[in-house]
Motif scaffolding. Structure first.
Motif, PDB file in Angstrom:
ATOM      1  N   SER A  58      -5.274  -7.735   1.565  1.00  0.00           N
ATOM      2  CA  SER A  58      -6.210  -7.363   2.621  1.00  0.00           C
ATOM      3  C   SER A  58      -7.280  -8.442   2.807  1.00  0.00           C
ATOM      4  CB  SER A  58      -6.871  -6.022   2.285  1.00  0.00           C
ATOM      5  OG  SER A  58      -7.826  -5.681   3.244  1.00  0.00           O
ATOM      6  N   GLN A  59      -7.788  -8.968   1.710  1.00  0.00           N
ATOM      7  CA  GLN A  59      -8.799 -10.023   1.797  1.00  0.00           C
ATOM      8  C   GLN A  59      -8.223 -11.299   2.417  1.00  0.00           C
ATOM      9  OE1 GLN A  59     -10.115 -10.183  -2.278  1.00  0.00           O
ATOM     10  NE2 GLN A  59     -11.691  -8.634  -1.962  1.00  0.00           N
ATOM     11  N   SER A  60      -6.983 -11.607   2.075  1.00  0.00           N
ATOM     12  CA  SER A  60      -6.332 -12.771   2.673  1.00  0.00           C
ATOM     13  C   SER A  60      -6.151 -12.564   4.169  1.00  0.00           C
ATOM     14  CB  SER A  60      -4.967 -13.019   2.020  1.00  0.00           C
ATOM     15  OG  SER A  60      -5.125 -13.349   0.672  1.00  0.00           O
ATOM     16  N   LEU A  61      -5.749 -11.362   4.547  1.00  0.00           N
ATOM     17  CA  LEU A  61      -5.592 -11.047   5.960  1.00  0.00           C
ATOM     18  C   LEU A  61      -6.935 -11.140   6.684  1.00  0.00           C
ATOM     19  CD1 LEU A  61      -3.714 -10.169   8.221  1.00  0.00           C
ATOM     20  CD2 LEU A  61      -4.064  -7.799   7.504  1.00  0.00           C
ATOM     21  N   ASP A  62      -7.993 -10.715   6.031  1.00  0.00           N
ATOM     22  CA  ASP A  62      -9.338 -10.836   6.621  1.00  0.00           C
ATOM     23  C   ASP A  62      -9.643 -12.292   6.980  1.00  0.00           C
ATOM     24  OD1 ASP A  62      -9.793  -8.128   6.330  1.00  0.00           O
ATOM     25  OD2 ASP A  62     -11.053  -8.332   4.541  1.00  0.00           O
TER      26      ASP A  62
ATOM     27  N   ALA B 263       0.829  -1.206   0.000  1.00  0.00           N
ATOM     28  CA  ALA B 263       0.000   0.000   0.000  1.00  0.00           C
ATOM     29  C   ALA B 263       0.867   1.262   0.000  1.00  0.00           C
ATOM     30  CB  ALA B 263      -0.929   0.003   1.210  1.00  0.00           C
ATOM     31  N   LEU B 264       1.939   1.244   0.756  1.00  0.00           N
ATOM     32  CA  LEU B 264       2.845   2.393   0.764  1.00  0.00           C
ATOM     33  C   LEU B 264       3.537   2.556  -0.583  1.00  0.00           C
ATOM     34  CD1 LEU B 264       4.425   2.009   4.313  1.00  0.00           C
ATOM     35  CD2 LEU B 264       2.809   3.777   3.557  1.00  0.00           C
ATOM     36  N   ASP B 265       3.927   1.427  -1.166  1.00  0.00           N
ATOM     37  CA  ASP B 265       4.589   1.458  -2.469  1.00  0.00           C
ATOM     38  C   ASP B 265       3.650   1.995  -3.551  1.00  0.00           C
ATOM     39  OD1 ASP B 265       6.719   0.791  -4.387  1.00  0.00           O
ATOM     40  OD2 ASP B 265       5.361  -0.837  -5.026  1.00  0.00           O
ATOM     41  N   LYS B 266       2.421   1.537  -3.545  1.00  0.00           N
ATOM     42  CA  LYS B 266       1.432   1.950  -4.553  1.00  0.00           C
ATOM     43  C   LYS B 266       0.740   3.254  -4.179  1.00  0.00           C
ATOM     44  CE  LYS B 266       2.018  -1.726  -7.088  1.00  0.00           C
ATOM     45  NZ  LYS B 266       2.530  -1.678  -8.446  1.00  0.00           N
TER      46      LYS B 266
ATOM     47  N   ARG C 166      -5.135  -3.406  -6.705  1.00  0.00           N
ATOM     48  CA  ARG C 166      -5.624  -4.791  -6.721  1.00  0.00           C
ATOM     49  C   ARG C 166      -4.801  -5.707  -5.812  1.00  0.00           C
ATOM     50  NH1 ARG C 166      -8.660  -8.546  -8.942  1.00  0.00           N
ATOM     51  NH2 ARG C 166      -7.823 -10.523  -9.676  1.00  0.00           N
ATOM     52  N   GLU C 167      -3.486  -5.608  -5.878  1.00  0.00           N
ATOM     53  CA  GLU C 167      -2.623  -6.461  -5.048  1.00  0.00           C
ATOM     54  C   GLU C 167      -2.843  -6.179  -3.555  1.00  0.00           C
ATOM     55  OE1 GLU C 167       1.558  -6.944  -6.497  1.00  0.00           O
ATOM     56  OE2 GLU C 167       0.865  -5.507  -8.001  1.00  0.00           O
ATOM     57  N   VAL C 168      -2.996  -4.914  -3.219  1.00  0.00           N
ATOM     58  CA  VAL C 168      -3.240  -4.534  -1.830  1.00  0.00           C
ATOM     59  C   VAL C 168      -4.576  -5.111  -1.370  1.00  0.00           C
ATOM     60  CG1 VAL C 168      -3.584  -2.611  -0.228  1.00  0.00           C
ATOM     61  CG2 VAL C 168      -1.845  -2.436  -2.027  1.00  0.00           C
TER      62      VAL C 168
END
Length: 72
Positions: free
Chosen positions: A35-39, A20-23, A29-31
């Motif tokens: 995030s969904q995986s972390l959920d 997220a910081l990089d983008k 989409r990658e972020v």
């Protein structure tokens, strides 16, 4: 929750933040995929905590029931 699970969850969180910081957005989409995986990890951790608390409560109730019978 075991240590390996916790470490995997923290690693995923770190990767999401780095991306997220990089983008410079959380809408990338990658972020969002990270995030969904972390959920999913968070939901699993919450479920494990709920089941653990429920087992403790059930054990406490059984102990109270057993001590009530011994006093009768």
């Amino acid at each position: 929750m075991d240590k390996q699970f916790y470490m995997q969850m923290e690693s995923l969180r770190d990767r999401m933040i780095e991306k997220a910081l990089d983008k410079q957005t959380f809408l990338n989409r990658e972020v969002l995929l990270l995030s969904q995986s972390l959920d999913l990890y968070i939901v699993r951790a919450q479920e494990e905590q709920r089941l653990s608390r429920q087992a403790e409560d059930d054990s406490d109730e059984e102990e109270q029931h057993e001590s009530g019978r011994s006093h009768s």
